[in-house]
Design a protein around this motif. Structure first.
Motif, PDB file in Angstrom:
ATOM      1  N   ASP A 293       0.836  -1.199   0.000  1.00 20.14           N
ATOM      2  CA  ASP A 293       0.000   0.000   0.000  1.00 20.14           C
ATOM      3  C   ASP A 293       0.873   1.252   0.000  1.00 20.14           C
ATOM      4  OD1 ASP A 293       1.016  -0.084   2.533  1.00 20.14           O
ATOM      5  OD2 ASP A 293      -0.913  -0.062   3.563  1.00 20.14           O
ATOM      6  N   GLN A 294       2.161   1.084  -0.358  1.00 22.10           N
ATOM      7  CA  GLN A 294       3.106   2.197  -0.384  1.00 22.10           C
ATOM      8  C   GLN A 294       3.721   2.424  -1.767  1.00 22.10           C
ATOM      9  OE1 GLN A 294       3.738   3.984   2.528  1.00 22.10           O
ATOM     10  NE2 GLN A 294       2.195   2.680   3.493  1.00 22.10           N
ATOM     11  N   ALA A 295       3.625   1.447  -2.657  1.00 23.11           N
ATOM     12  CA  ALA A 295       4.336   1.507  -3.937  1.00 23.11           C
ATOM     13  C   ALA A 295       3.787   2.601  -4.847  1.00 23.11           C
ATOM     14  CB  ALA A 295       4.237   0.158  -4.647  1.00 23.11           C
ATOM     15  N   VAL A 296       4.658   3.055  -5.755  1.00 22.81           N
ATOM     16  CA  VAL A 296       4.261   3.938  -6.850  1.00 22.81           C
ATOM     17  C   VAL A 296       4.450   3.154  -8.140  1.00 22.81           C
ATOM     18  CG1 VAL A 296       4.733   6.082  -8.091  1.00 22.81           C
ATOM     19  CG2 VAL A 296       4.931   6.011  -5.604  1.00 22.81           C
ATOM     20  N   LEU A 297       3.408   3.039  -8.947  1.00 24.78           N
ATOM     21  CA  LEU A 297       3.438   2.210 -10.141  1.00 24.78           C
ATOM     22  C   LEU A 297       3.337   3.064 -11.403  1.00 24.78           C
ATOM     23  CD1 LEU A 297       0.945  -0.643  -9.122  1.00 24.78           C
ATOM     24  CD2 LEU A 297       3.429  -0.600  -8.840  1.00 24.78           C
ATOM     25  N   HIS A 298       4.051   2.620 -12.447  1.00 28.32           N
ATOM     26  CA  HIS A 298       3.861   3.187 -13.780  1.00 28.32           C
ATOM     27  C   HIS A 298       2.707   2.411 -14.403  1.00 28.32           C
ATOM     28  CE1 HIS A 298       5.534   3.924 -18.104  1.00 28.32           C
ATOM     29  NE2 HIS A 298       4.455   4.648 -17.841  1.00 28.32           N
TER      30      HIS A 298
END
Length: 357
Positions: A293-298
């Motif tokens: 619940d912390q990731a940044v996704l392309h």
């Protein structure tokens, strides 16, 4: 003085109903338990006490197989787990029972000897006389390569994570469509991404029968079946696009050969294969499950690095922050997945496109 309220287990009631034999259900529960673990102090053993298979999946996705005593509760290889998980969402469960499936273990590659049907050496012999051996070239076959990873990331809102049915159907639908599209494609192998060649690669389509109607349908099914029967005998599998699957079932109710629908085929395409000539392998360790619940996704089908050095620096677009949008990203990875035909001679797959019926 203020006291901290006790932690509340936010798993919904239908999540802890009595244990089900469905591996798809258990895998979904494993996903949800992993996600819920971010906001609950309850242990996986407590949250999954009614589903030992889900608990087994969660445990084995976090540690290595050698640290676990006993026999794994899940299937021997990751591809078996995927097959059991997908059900009617993929053709894979229909293929696996007759395909050659083996784990790599510690090997970097595996040679699977070729397959052919040759009864010419079978015969009688008087006592003391030799039997004739089958003249087969054992150097022919297919080499499976380890190191290929197949996986996906699915993003859910925090609210959607509490609908077990929604998550389960979304996961199985995405994986099923993806695996079928990759396996049934006409694409060559892509060394850059490690993608194996599609099973229709280098196989030319048979021309569709003109005229339409049941006569054309029967002729097309017979043509591709006859092309494969030399290798598979009666052990053949028909795969049709969903549209053609419904047509065949509705108009030929007496068609008794195995037939499955696959979203990996475009409208107007049907194929017949000999699963006995197919070699599939994958890791013998559990599927990898990760939740963030912390990731940044392309958010792109061809993702790149989030930032690239330059003048000025480049940034991937569009991006989504799981933390900022209150979402969770679920990742599932199958390691060492590879497939290929191992026939020595004859056709093991035939397909027709542009059917007129």
């Amino acid at each position: 003085m203020m006291t901290r309220a006790p932690a509340v287990n936010r798993i919904p009631a239908d999540f802890i109903r009595p244990f089900s034999d469905s591996l798809a259900l258990s895998l979904t529960r494993a996903f949800l338990a992993s996600a819920d673990g971010m906001m609950s102090v309850a242990s996986p053993a407590e949250r999954l006490r009614h589903d030992p298979v889900a608990l087994d999946i969660v445990t084995k996705s976090q540690v290595t197989i050698p640290t676990l005593p006993g026999t794994p509760a899940v299937a021997a290889t990751q591809v078996h787990v995927l097959g059991a998980l997908l059900g009617t969402d993929s053709m894979l469960p229909a293929v696996l029972p007759n395909a050659t499936v083996a784990p790599f273990g510690q090997a970097a590659s595996m040679f699977v000897p070729g397959y052919s049907r040759d009864g010419s050496a079978v015969g009688f012999s008087k006592a003391g006389s030799p039997f004739a051996p089958v003249q087969r070239d054992l150097s022919l076959g297919y080499t499976l390569t380890a190191g290929r990873r197949c996986g996906f990331i699915s993003v859910f809102t925090r609210e959607a994570m509490f609908s077990e049915l929604f998550v389960r159907r979304q996961i199985t639908g995405d994986i099923g469509a993806g695996i079928d599209t990759l396996m049934l494609s006409t694409n060559a192998a892509d060394d850059a991404t490690g993608t194996p060649a599609g099973l229709r690669n280098t196989v030319n389509a048979i021309g569709a029968t003109a005229g339409g109607g049941e006569a054309a349908m029967t002729a097309d099914l017979s043509a591709i079946g006859a092309a494969v029967a030399k290798v598979g005998g009666g052990n053949v599998l028909y795969v049709a696009s969903p549209k053609e699957f419904i047509k065949i079932r509705a108009r030929l109710p007496l068609f008794k050969l195995p037939l499955v629908a696959s979203s990996g085929l475009a409208d107007g395409v049907i194929l017949c294969m000999a699963p006995v000539a197919l070699a599939i392998s994958s890791a013998d360790r559990p599927l990898r499950i990760e939740v963030s619940d912390q990731a940044v996704l392309h958010m792109d089908t061809s993702p790149t690095a989030l930032t690239t050095a330059g003048t000025p620096p480049a940034s991937a677009f569009p991006e989504r922050s799981m933390f900022q949008t209150d979402c969770k990203a679920l990742k599932l990875v199958a390691d060492d997945l590879d497939w290929g035909w191992r026939t020595i001679a004859g056709n093991c797959i035939a397909w027709v496109t542009g059917v007129t019926w």
